[in-house]
Design a protein around this motif. Structure first.
Motif, PDB file in Angstrom:
ATOM      1  N   SER A 102      38.705  47.260  61.106  1.00 57.05           N
ATOM      2  CA  SER A 102      39.410  47.693  59.767  1.00 57.05           C
ATOM      3  C   SER A 102      40.702  48.113  59.810  1.00 57.05           C
ATOM      4  O   SER A 102      41.232  47.630  58.780  1.00 57.05           O
ATOM      5  CB  SER A 102      38.444  48.868  59.346  1.00 57.05           C
ATOM      6  OG  SER A 102      36.942  48.372  59.580  1.00 57.05           O
ATOM      7  N   TRP A 103      41.183  48.973  60.636  1.00 58.20           N
ATOM      8  CA  TRP A 103      42.291  49.629  60.553  1.00 58.20           C
ATOM      9  C   TRP A 103      43.035  48.088  61.026  1.00 58.20           C
ATOM     10  O   TRP A 103      44.407  48.088  60.320  1.00 58.20           O
ATOM     11  CB  TRP A 103      42.366  50.420  61.743  1.00 58.20           C
ATOM     12  CG  TRP A 103      43.893  50.975  61.968  1.00 58.20           C
ATOM     13  CD1 TRP A 103      44.804  50.711  63.172  1.00 58.20           C
ATOM     14  CD2 TRP A 103      44.820  51.571  61.079  1.00 58.20           C
ATOM     15  NE1 TRP A 103      46.077  51.341  63.070  1.00 58.20           N
ATOM     16  CE2 TRP A 103      46.098  51.774  61.891  1.00 58.20           C
ATOM     17  CE3 TRP A 103      44.708  52.104  59.770  1.00 58.20           C
ATOM     18  CZ2 TRP A 103      47.116  52.439  61.499  1.00 58.20           C
ATOM     19  CZ3 TRP A 103      45.797  53.076  59.237  1.00 58.20           C
ATOM     20  CH2 TRP A 103      47.014  52.928  60.057  1.00 58.20           C
ATOM     21  N   GLN A 104      42.792  47.465  61.820  1.00 58.32           N
ATOM     22  CA  GLN A 104      43.695  46.387  62.326  1.00 58.32           C
ATOM     23  C   GLN A 104      44.060  45.281  61.044  1.00 58.32           C
ATOM     24  O   GLN A 104      45.189  44.933  60.979  1.00 58.32           O
ATOM     25  CB  GLN A 104      43.202  45.478  63.366  1.00 58.32           C
ATOM     26  CG  GLN A 104      43.816  44.365  64.069  1.00 58.32           C
ATOM     27  CD  GLN A 104      43.069  43.579  64.964  1.00 58.32           C
ATOM     28  OE1 GLN A 104      41.983  43.509  64.827  1.00 58.32           O
ATOM     29  NE2 GLN A 104      43.837  42.609  65.712  1.00 58.32           N
ATOM     30  N   SER A 110      47.964  51.030  68.220  1.00 59.41           N
ATOM     31  CA  SER A 110      47.140  51.726  67.416  1.00 59.41           C
ATOM     32  C   SER A 110      45.652  51.621  67.239  1.00 59.41           C
ATOM     33  O   SER A 110      44.882  52.356  67.388  1.00 59.41           O
ATOM     34  CB  SER A 110      47.604  52.064  66.119  1.00 59.41           C
ATOM     35  OG  SER A 110      47.683  51.052  65.416  1.00 59.41           O
ATOM     36  N   VAL A 111      45.546  50.049  67.158  1.00 64.78           N
ATOM     37  CA  VAL A 111      44.275  49.422  67.361  1.00 64.78           C
ATOM     38  C   VAL A 111      43.509  49.825  68.641  1.00 64.78           C
ATOM     39  O   VAL A 111      42.239  50.218  68.647  1.00 64.78           O
ATOM     40  CB  VAL A 111      44.281  48.187  66.759  1.00 64.78           C
ATOM     41  CG1 VAL A 111      42.822  47.409  67.162  1.00 64.78           C
ATOM     42  CG2 VAL A 111      44.688  47.933  65.568  1.00 64.78           C
ATOM     43  N   VAL A 146      51.377  47.887  65.930  1.00 65.42           N
ATOM     44  CA  VAL A 146      49.800  48.018  65.165  1.00 65.42           C
ATOM     45  C   VAL A 146      48.664  47.876  66.625  1.00 65.42           C
ATOM     46  O   VAL A 146      47.628  48.496  66.420  1.00 65.42           O
ATOM     47  CB  VAL A 146      49.795  46.791  64.319  1.00 65.42           C
ATOM     48  CG1 VAL A 146      48.319  46.738  63.741  1.00 65.42           C
ATOM     49  CG2 VAL A 146      50.685  47.215  63.185  1.00 65.42           C
ATOM     50  N   MET A 169      44.190  45.871  57.964  1.00 65.67           N
ATOM     51  CA  MET A 169      45.047  46.351  56.949  1.00 65.67           C
ATOM     52  C   MET A 169      46.616  46.513  57.438  1.00 65.67           C
ATOM     53  O   MET A 169      47.535  45.897  56.797  1.00 65.67           O
ATOM     54  CB  MET A 169      44.785  47.791  56.391  1.00 65.67           C
ATOM     55  CG  MET A 169      43.440  47.602  56.036  1.00 65.67           C
ATOM     56  SD  MET A 169      43.076  49.312  55.314  1.00 65.67           S
ATOM     57  CE  MET A 169      42.669  50.202  56.661  1.00 65.67           C
ATOM     58  N   MET A 170      46.502  46.850  58.607  1.00 61.59           N
ATOM     59  CA  MET A 170      48.089  46.760  59.498  1.00 61.59           C
ATOM     60  C   MET A 170      48.469  45.627  59.592  1.00 61.59           C
ATOM     61  O   MET A 170      49.711  45.064  59.429  1.00 61.59           O
ATOM     62  CB  MET A 170      47.953  47.746  60.441  1.00 61.59           C
ATOM     63  CG  MET A 170      47.586  49.306  60.355  1.00 61.59           C
ATOM     64  SD  MET A 170      48.940  49.840  58.950  1.00 61.59           S
ATOM     65  CE  MET A 170      50.423  50.016  59.912  1.00 61.59           C
ATOM     66  N   ALA A 182      37.998  50.092  64.255  1.00 62.53           N
ATOM     67  CA  ALA A 182      39.328  49.816  64.932  1.00 62.53           C
ATOM     68  C   ALA A 182      39.670  48.454  64.039  1.00 62.53           C
ATOM     69  O   ALA A 182      40.800  48.279  63.795  1.00 62.53           O
ATOM     70  CB  ALA A 182      39.476  49.415  66.470  1.00 62.53           C
ATOM     71  N   PHE A 236      42.504  53.655  68.495  1.00 60.26           N
ATOM     72  CA  PHE A 236      41.486  53.983  67.619  1.00 60.26           C
ATOM     73  C   PHE A 236      40.354  53.479  68.510  1.00 60.26           C
ATOM     74  O   PHE A 236      39.211  54.080  68.624  1.00 60.26           O
ATOM     75  CB  PHE A 236      41.508  53.107  66.459  1.00 60.26           C
ATOM     76  CG  PHE A 236      42.119  53.920  65.279  1.00 60.26           C
ATOM     77  CD1 PHE A 236      43.619  54.155  65.360  1.00 60.26           C
ATOM     78  CD2 PHE A 236      41.446  53.992  64.124  1.00 60.26           C
ATOM     79  CE1 PHE A 236      44.237  54.732  64.399  1.00 60.26           C
ATOM     80  CE2 PHE A 236      42.103  54.555  63.049  1.00 60.26           C
ATOM     81  CZ  PHE A 236      43.589  55.044  62.985  1.00 60.26           C
TER      82      PHE A 236
END
Length: 162
Positions: free
Chosen positions: A81-83, A48-49, A45, A85-86, A79, A52
Motif C-alpha cells: 500500500s505504501w509502495q 522504505s518499503v 522508496v 502511493m510512493m 508494505a 515496512f
C-alpha cells in the motif's frame, strides 16, 4: 550532455556498424540522467518499503498468534500500500487514481507476492531455508523484480503521459 556525445559518436556509424553495436545504444539510452534519478528515487522508496515489510513481519511474528503465511500476507499488504502511493507519485510522477495503472500494479503485486510466498513460507516450512534467510532473500530479490516490472509495464511512459 555526455549521453548526447555518445549518441553523436554512435550515429556516425554505418547502418551495419549500428546493428552490431545496438547493445551500446540501448545502454547509453538507459544511462541518462533521468534514468539515474528514477533509480535513485526508486531506491529510496524501495528501502522504505523493505523496512515496512520487515518491521510489520517481525512484529507479527513476535506476537506469535498467527501463522507465517498470514504474517507474510499482512506485512506484504501493508508494505505494498505504501509502495503504490510512493512509486506512483514520487518515483514515476503519476497520478494515483489511474485505473489501468492500478490494475497493472495489482497484477504485478500479486506476482511478487507469490514469489515472496514461495521463498518465505514454502522454503521455511519445507526446511529448505531458515526463516530469516528466506526473509533476506525476499528483501533483496523483490526490489529488483519490482523495478523492472514497474518501469516497463505498470508505470510505462507514453507520449500523452501526465
Amino acid at each position: 550532455m555526455r549521453g548526447e556525445q555518445w549518441r553523436q559518436i554512435f550515429d556516425r556509424r554505418t547502418p551495419e556498424e549500428r546493428r552490431t553495436l545496438s547493445h551500446v545504444k540501448r545502454f547509453t539510452k538507459l544511462a541518462t540522467s533521468d534514468n539515474i534519478v528514477l533509480v535513485y528515487r526508486y531506491s529510496i522508496v524501495g528501502l522504505s518499503v523493505a523496512a515496512f515489510y520487515v518491521i510489520f513481519y517481525c512484529l507479527l511474528r513476535y506476537l506469535d498468534v498467527i501463522s507465517i503465511a498470514l504474517c507474510n500476507f499482512i506485512a506484504y499488504a501493508m508494505a505494498v500500500s505504501w509502495q503504490y502511493m510512493m512509486q506512483a507519485g514520487f518515483t514515476f510522477g503519476r497520478k494515483i487514481g489511474d485505473r489501468g495503472q492500478i490494475s497493472r500494479f495489482v497484477v504485478s503485486t500479486l506476482a511478487c507476492y507469490l514469489l515472496s510466498h514461495v521463498v518465505v513460507v514454502q522454503a521455511s516450512e519445507a526446511g529448505v531455508l531458515p526463516e530469516w534467510t528466506s526473509l533476506v532473500v525476499v528483501v533483496l530479490l523483490l526490489p529488483i523484480v519490482n523495478f523492472v516490472v514497474l518501469s516497463i509495464w505498470v508505470f510505462r511512459w507514453r507520449r500523452n503521459a501526465n
